[in-house]
Design an enzyme around this catalytic site. Structure first.
Site, PDB file in Angstrom:
ATOM      1  N   ASP A  86      -5.458 -15.266  -0.286  1.00  0.00           N
ATOM      2  CA  ASP A  86      -5.192 -15.525   1.291  1.00  0.00           C
ATOM      3  C   ASP A  86      -5.545 -14.418   2.054  1.00  0.00           C
ATOM      4  O   ASP A  86      -5.115 -13.913   3.561  1.00  0.00           O
ATOM      5  CB  ASP A  86      -3.737 -15.478   1.446  1.00  0.00           C
ATOM      6  N   HIS A 142      -0.178 -10.928  -7.387  1.00  0.00           N
ATOM      7  CA  HIS A 142       0.310 -12.303  -7.862  1.00  0.00           C
ATOM      8  C   HIS A 142       0.862 -11.964  -8.627  1.00  0.00           C
ATOM      9  O   HIS A 142       0.077 -11.498  -9.607  1.00  0.00           O
ATOM     10  CB  HIS A 142      -1.185 -13.225  -7.952  1.00  0.00           C
TER      11      HIS A 142
HETATM   12  N1  CMC Z   1       3.440  -5.718  -1.185  1.00  0.00           N
HETATM   13  C1  CMC Z   1       4.061  -4.667  -1.494  1.00  0.00           C
HETATM   14  N2  CMC Z   1       4.641  -4.866  -2.998  1.00  0.00           N
HETATM   15  C2  CMC Z   1       4.647  -5.631  -4.232  1.00  0.00           C
HETATM   16  C3  CMC Z   1       3.480  -7.231  -2.965  1.00  0.00           C
HETATM   17  C4  CMC Z   1       3.049  -6.467  -2.214  1.00  0.00           C
HETATM   18  N3  CMC Z   1       2.738  -7.831  -1.540  1.00  0.00           N
HETATM   19  N4  CMC Z   1       4.020  -8.038  -4.560  1.00  0.00           N
HETATM   20  C5  CMC Z   1       3.949  -7.574  -5.530  1.00  0.00           C
HETATM   21  N5  CMC Z   1       4.554  -5.911  -4.585  1.00  0.00           N
HETATM   22  C6  CMC Z   1       5.133  -5.132  -6.151  1.00  0.00           C
HETATM   23  C7  CMC Z   1       6.991  -6.222  -5.878  1.00  0.00           C
HETATM   24  O1  CMC Z   1       7.858  -4.995  -5.218  1.00  0.00           O
HETATM   25  C8  CMC Z   1       7.141  -5.211  -7.273  1.00  0.00           C
HETATM   26  O2  CMC Z   1       7.326  -4.132  -6.951  1.00  0.00           O
HETATM   27  P1  CMC Z   1       8.832  -2.930  -8.139  1.00  0.00           P
HETATM   28  O3  CMC Z   1       8.215  -3.567  -9.962  1.00  0.00           O
HETATM   29  O4  CMC Z   1       8.739  -1.514  -7.399  1.00  0.00           O
HETATM   30  O5  CMC Z   1      10.115  -3.601  -7.820  1.00  0.00           O
HETATM   31  C9  CMC Z   1       5.899  -5.400  -8.103  1.00  0.00           C
HETATM   32  O6  CMC Z   1       4.647  -5.282  -6.966  1.00  0.00           O
HETATM   33  C10 CMC Z   1       5.975  -6.428  -8.760  1.00  0.00           C
HETATM   34  O7  CMC Z   1       6.477  -7.739  -8.333  1.00  0.00           O
HETATM   35  P2  CMC Z   1       6.866  -8.559  -7.768  1.00  0.00           P
HETATM   36  O8  CMC Z   1       7.616  -9.655  -6.863  1.00  0.00           O
HETATM   37  O9  CMC Z   1       7.870  -9.087  -9.378  1.00  0.00           O
HETATM   38  O10 CMC Z   1       5.765 -10.001  -8.762  1.00  0.00           O
HETATM   39  P3  CMC Z   1       5.530 -10.999  -8.429  1.00  0.00           P
HETATM   40  O11 CMC Z   1       4.805 -12.365  -9.816  1.00  0.00           O
HETATM   41  O12 CMC Z   1       7.250 -12.114  -8.697  1.00  0.00           O
HETATM   42  O13 CMC Z   1       5.086 -11.912  -6.754  1.00  0.00           O
HETATM   43  C11 CMC Z   1       4.075 -12.330  -5.237  1.00  0.00           C
HETATM   44  C12 CMC Z   1       4.065 -12.817  -6.596  1.00  0.00           C
HETATM   45  C13 CMC Z   1       2.323 -13.321  -4.797  1.00  0.00           C
HETATM   46  C14 CMC Z   1       5.050 -13.090  -4.769  1.00  0.00           C
HETATM   47  C15 CMC Z   1       3.837 -10.944  -4.467  1.00  0.00           C
HETATM   48  O14 CMC Z   1       3.255 -10.475  -4.508  1.00  0.00           O
HETATM   49  C16 CMC Z   1       3.604 -11.470  -2.701  1.00  0.00           C
HETATM   50  O15 CMC Z   1       5.366 -11.354  -2.634  1.00  0.00           O
HETATM   51  N6  CMC Z   1       2.717 -10.982  -2.526  1.00  0.00           N
HETATM   52  C17 CMC Z   1       2.579 -11.100  -0.520  1.00  0.00           C
HETATM   53  C18 CMC Z   1       2.259 -12.800  -0.647  1.00  0.00           C
HETATM   54  C19 CMC Z   1       1.333 -13.270  -1.043  1.00  0.00           C
HETATM   55  O16 CMC Z   1       0.638 -12.680  -0.747  1.00  0.00           O
HETATM   56  N7  CMC Z   1       1.773 -15.041  -1.516  1.00  0.00           N
HETATM   57  C20 CMC Z   1       0.302 -15.330  -1.958  1.00  0.00           C
HETATM   58  C21 CMC Z   1       0.219 -15.399  -3.044  1.00  0.00           C
HETATM   59  S1  CMC Z   1      -1.229 -16.216  -3.642  1.00  0.00           S
HETATM   60  C22 CMC Z   1      -1.348 -17.479  -2.831  1.00  0.00           C
HETATM   61  C23 CMC Z   1      -1.169 -18.804  -3.522  1.00  0.00           C
HETATM   62  O17 CMC Z   1      -1.572 -18.675  -4.842  1.00  0.00           O
HETATM   63  O18 CMC Z   1       0.329 -19.256  -3.376  1.00  0.00           O
END
Ligand code: CMC
Length: 435
Positions: A370, A312
């Site tokens: 989720d 998240h």
């Molecule tokens: N699976 C694997 N790796 C992940 C995941 C995941 N679900 N989420 C983040 N990472 C990794 C990402 O690749 C990055 O790694 P590195 O530092 O090596 O490059 C690190 O963790 C930090 O992630 P980020 O992408 O910079 O984090 P963000 O804040 O931009 O993204 C997110 C947040 C929710 C979009 C992401 O965690 C994600 O895509 N999760 C899966 C989708 C999901 O479950 N979304 C629902 C969110 S809750 C409902 C809502 O409020 O909408």
């Protein structure tokens, strides 16, 4: 907000230093006010993805991502989920206070009296292909509401804004249920206003005109909890979209349709659907035995595979909604005798393995709401494509509360981000033969 501190910004290119006011909210990080930077220095600030930027001032919802805290109008989500129902939560988000018994009764009556949609709406649904994704149908049909309520609506009038909120809350369950019924080829069910908000929605989704719908209180309560947990989440992508669309003075029903479109994406509300597809996929490939392979793929950055329902932007400790949803998950599976459901067992094993794995621990990736809400919805009987529609139904109140807050601001401005341009410098258009 109070402003007692300031920050000095200095430049290495000879631009004179400037003082920037620092605002303090009632909770949360201090906020450096950069509004005057461009006027004073001719420079923009750069923050794609809003990693460090507060886009507005708000009094509605507060999240402390490190503590795993979520408050609606100051009330912890854990208490609201136990002591209130969804409509009380809606009242709170819209009005700032929990309702008294009389206020609650009046609010419920107002909402439940507006549940029917104009009969012409049926025609919008039947224009779609039966196999259209219900979120696509919902974007279209909620947007179409603006055609029914436009001329009579003055968004500067607080009473008109409140009526719009009531209409949206009242009609969203009907529209979401219609999207489902159209998808499965069953007749639309008219609302039944003597039922509770969530029971009425379940009846419109799962009931048919052929037999009396039996309300199951445990399942209705589970749905109501899903709705409370998803009701608002401060300035997330869909809410920010609603605010941005609304900042131009657009019709609120059209703004909510824009929010629904944003919610649909798998990084946002679409994660519950994506999570179930992911579990189905692992199950097809061999189930629990194949979790190791799947986790390896997730860790391989080139694979583009993510563990859906984990991680998240704001919660870096745990998602408080996930904890509550996990409890609900167990309650529903108990009620339905589904504890041996293979997909549920797979989900629990995957969760355990991921929570112990260094990759997830180091990045502070925990299950989000989720991860469990999809499992609960599936157990309730919703097909996977409907999961995000249920999220949209629940989030409507947050969107409309945030929209209303923005419109009521005395110095409200149209949202207009700037850019760092890296494209071509000016050049001449050549006639087509010379290109
Ligand atoms: N699976 C694997 N790796 C992940 C995941 C995941 N679900 N989420 C983040 N990472 C990794 C990402 O690749 C990055 O790694 P590195 O530092 O090596 O490059 C690190 O963790 C930090 O992630 P980020 O992408 O910079 O984090 P963000 O804040 O931009 O993204 C997110 C947040 C929710 C979009 C992401 O965690 C994600 O895509 N999760 C899966 C989708 C999901 O479950 N979304 C629902 C969110 S809750 C409902 C809502 O409020 O909408």
């Amino acid at each position: 907000m109070s402003t007692q501190k300031s920050a000095k910004i200095t430049f290495s290119d000879g631009t004179p230093a400037m003082d920037l006011p620092i605002h303090q909210g009632t909770m949360g990080p201090d906020v450096i006010d950069i509004r005057k930077i461009y006027g004073a220095t001719g420079k923009f600030t750069f923050d794609p993805g809003f990693l460090s930027t507060a886009s507005c001032e708000s009094k509605i919802t507060y999240i402390d991502g490190d503590k795993g805290e979520l408050l609606y109008r100051g009330y912890p989500i854990e208490q609201l989920a136990v002591h209130c129902d969804y409509l009380e939560t809606c009242y709170l988000l819209l009005n700032g206070e929990l309702p008294t018994q009389d206020q609650r009764t009046d609010f419920e009556q107002r909402v439940m009296r507006h549940t029917m949609v104009h009969e012409q709406m049926n025609r919008f649904f039947t224009g779609f292909r039966r196999d259209a994704h219900p979120m696509a149908v919902l974007v279209g049909c909620v947007g179409a509401l603006s055609a029914f309520y436009h001329d009579s609506l003055d968004i500067q009038n607080p009473e008109h804004r409140f009526i719009s909120a009531i209409r949206l809350l009242a009609k969203m369950p009907t529209l979401v249920a219609m999207a489902y019924k159209y998808h499965v080829g069953q007749p639309f069910m008219y609302p039944q206003n003597n039922l509770s908000y969530s029971a009425n929605f379940m009846r419109m989704v799962f009931g048919t005109p052929c037999e009396e719908y039996q309300v199951n209180d445990v399942l209705v309560r589970a749905l109501d909890r899903i709705m409370i947990l998803h009701a608002d989440h401060e300035q997330n992508a869909s809410t920010s979209t609603v605010r941005l669309a609304g900042s131009s003075g657009a019709n609120p029903f059209a703004c909510i349709a824009a929010g629904i479109a944003t919610l649909w994406g798998p990084a946002h509300g679409g994660a519950n659907e994506a999570c179930l597809f992911m579990l189905d996929d692992i199950q097809r490939q061999g189930g629990i035995e194949k979790i190791g392979n799947f986790i390896s793929k997730v860790k391989d950055k080139d694979s583009g595979v993510k563990l859906m329902g984990f991680g998240h932007r704001v919660y870096k400790n745990y998602d408080p909604r996930a904890k509550l949803m996990r409890e609900t998950c167990y309650e529903v599976l108990d009620e339905l005798g589904l504890h041996d459901d293979p997909l549920f067992k797979l989900a629990m094993k995957l969760e355990q393995i991921a929570l112990e794995d260094d990759y997830f621990v180091q990045r502070k990736l925990y299950p989000n709401v989720d991860y469990y809400s999809g499992i609960v919805q599936r157990a309730l009987g919703f097909p996977t494509e409907m999961f995000t529609c249920v999220f949209a139904l629940a989030r409507t109140v947050g969107w409309i509360a945030q929209w209303g807050e923005m419109i009521a601001e005395p110095d409200q401005k149209i949202g207009r981000p700037r850019q760092l341009f890296t494209g071509s410098t000016p050049r001449e258009v050549k006639p087509i033969a010379q290109r």
